[in-house]
Design an enzyme around this catalytic site. Structure first.
Site, PDB file in Angstrom:
ATOM      1  N   ASN A 140       7.816  -4.357   3.239  1.00 32.28           N
ATOM      2  CA  ASN A 140       6.397  -4.099   3.458  1.00 32.28           C
ATOM      3  C   ASN A 140       5.919  -4.544   4.832  1.00 32.28           C
ATOM      4  O   ASN A 140       5.249  -3.794   5.554  1.00 32.28           O
ATOM      5  CB  ASN A 140       5.591  -4.815   2.368  1.00 32.28           C
ATOM      6  CG  ASN A 140       4.102  -4.586   2.483  1.00 32.28           C
ATOM      7  OD1 ASN A 140       3.656  -3.481   2.743  1.00 32.28           O
ATOM      8  ND2 ASN A 140       3.328  -5.640   2.277  1.00 32.28           N
ATOM      9  N   ASP A 188       9.981  19.000  -5.361  1.00 28.61           N
ATOM     10  CA  ASP A 188      10.087  20.133  -4.447  1.00 28.61           C
ATOM     11  C   ASP A 188       9.026  19.945  -3.378  1.00 28.61           C
ATOM     12  O   ASP A 188       7.860  20.290  -3.574  1.00 28.61           O
ATOM     13  CB  ASP A 188       9.883  21.445  -5.208  1.00 28.61           C
ATOM     14  CG  ASP A 188      10.005  22.672  -4.311  1.00 28.61           C
ATOM     15  OD1 ASP A 188      10.470  22.523  -3.168  1.00 28.61           O
ATOM     16  OD2 ASP A 188       9.625  23.768  -4.767  1.00 28.61           O
ATOM     17  N   ASP A 201      15.939  17.316   1.990  1.00 25.59           N
ATOM     18  CA  ASP A 201      16.838  17.786   0.930  1.00 25.59           C
ATOM     19  C   ASP A 201      17.401  16.612   0.131  1.00 25.59           C
ATOM     20  O   ASP A 201      17.481  16.660  -1.102  1.00 25.59           O
ATOM     21  CB  ASP A 201      17.996  18.594   1.518  1.00 25.59           C
ATOM     22  CG  ASP A 201      17.599  20.019   1.862  1.00 25.59           C
ATOM     23  OD1 ASP A 201      16.551  20.483   1.375  1.00 25.59           O
ATOM     24  OD2 ASP A 201      18.338  20.665   2.627  1.00 25.59           O
ATOM     25  N   HIS A 238       0.825  -1.207   0.000  1.00 26.43           N
ATOM     26  CA  HIS A 238       0.000   0.000   0.000  1.00 26.43           C
ATOM     27  C   HIS A 238       0.863   1.263   0.000  1.00 26.43           C
ATOM     28  O   HIS A 238       1.886   1.320   0.677  1.00 26.43           O
ATOM     29  CB  HIS A 238      -0.873   0.042   1.250  1.00 26.43           C
ATOM     30  CG  HIS A 238      -2.087  -0.823   1.201  1.00 26.43           C
ATOM     31  ND1 HIS A 238      -2.032  -2.193   1.226  1.00 26.43           N
ATOM     32  CD2 HIS A 238      -3.409  -0.501   1.143  1.00 26.43           C
ATOM     33  CE1 HIS A 238      -3.273  -2.684   1.202  1.00 26.43           C
ATOM     34  NE2 HIS A 238      -4.122  -1.673   1.150  1.00 26.43           N
TER      35      HIS A 238
END
Length: 208
Positions: free
Chosen positions: A77, A185, A176, A46
């Site tokens: 997972n 971004d 970053d 998921h």
């Protein structure tokens, strides 16, 4: 993909387990079926977790569309990612709300049957890395305006591999670094000074 986890989204609805193709995709688009990963060595992992959407059966069912799945190494997972998702809900139970941003990049992971780059004759890419960003706020109104330079932000980047460690905290990184790897971004609704303050550090807080 991004979503909000708060007490409003959590309830007692049972897990629906109704994996299905997403028939809302445009005509002519390939629709991944529930059996597409069968025998591949990868889980139907998921993006938005089932347990983050338990307010109603309909909410929970929506998380089982195959457009909400990625081929995920079982250990990633069922252990690493499951622990991170549980910690997210623990934060909510402790009086917080959490904004989650999750994605993946790269090609090629290692599942229980060994490495693969794609599934279903090349139609589904197996990602190399799976990442997650959590923005943690105490419950309250006007969420965007309440984010400050001291807001806890957790960024995690894990290999899509069977050799991944269960301790998600050991994969913490900076936003970053995720932006450099993906070209995205993130947190771009915040002011530039606030983005700088929140995106450079690596979280050192508790992990359970």
């Amino acid at each position: 993909m991004s979503w909000h986890v708060s007490p409003d989204w959590l309830g007692n609805a049972p897990r629906q387990d109704d994996f299905r193709a997403d028939n809302t995709l445009p005509a002519g688009w390939y629709r991944v079926t529930p059996t597409a990963y069968s025998g591949s060595g990868f889980d139907r992992g998921h993006n938005v977790p089932s347990a983050d959407r338990t307010r109603s059966a309909a909410d929970n069912s929506a998380t089982f569309l195959m457009t909400n799945m990625i081929p995920q190494a079982p250990n990633n997972n069922q252990e690493t990612w499951a622990n991170l998702e549980e910690y997210t809900r623990d934060l909510v139970q402790a009086g917080n709300e959490v904004y989650v941003i999750m994605g993946n990049y790269g090609v090629g992971g290692t599942g229980s049957n060994g490495p693969k780059q794609t599934l279903t004759a090349g139609r589904v890419t197996v990602p190399a890395q799976i990442w997650n960003v959590l923005v943690v706020l105490p419950e309250g109104p006007n969420d965007l305006n309440r984010i400050t330079s001291s807001t806890r932000v957790i960024a995690v980047n894990t290999p899509n591999s069977q050799t991944v460690r269960a301790d998600w905290g050991s994969y913490r990184t900076s936003i970053d670094a995720i932006e450099r790897a993906t070209g995205y971004d993130l947190l771009n609704s915040l002011s530039q000074p606030l983005q700088v303050a929140l995106e450079a550090p690596v979280d050192k807080g508790l992990t359970q």
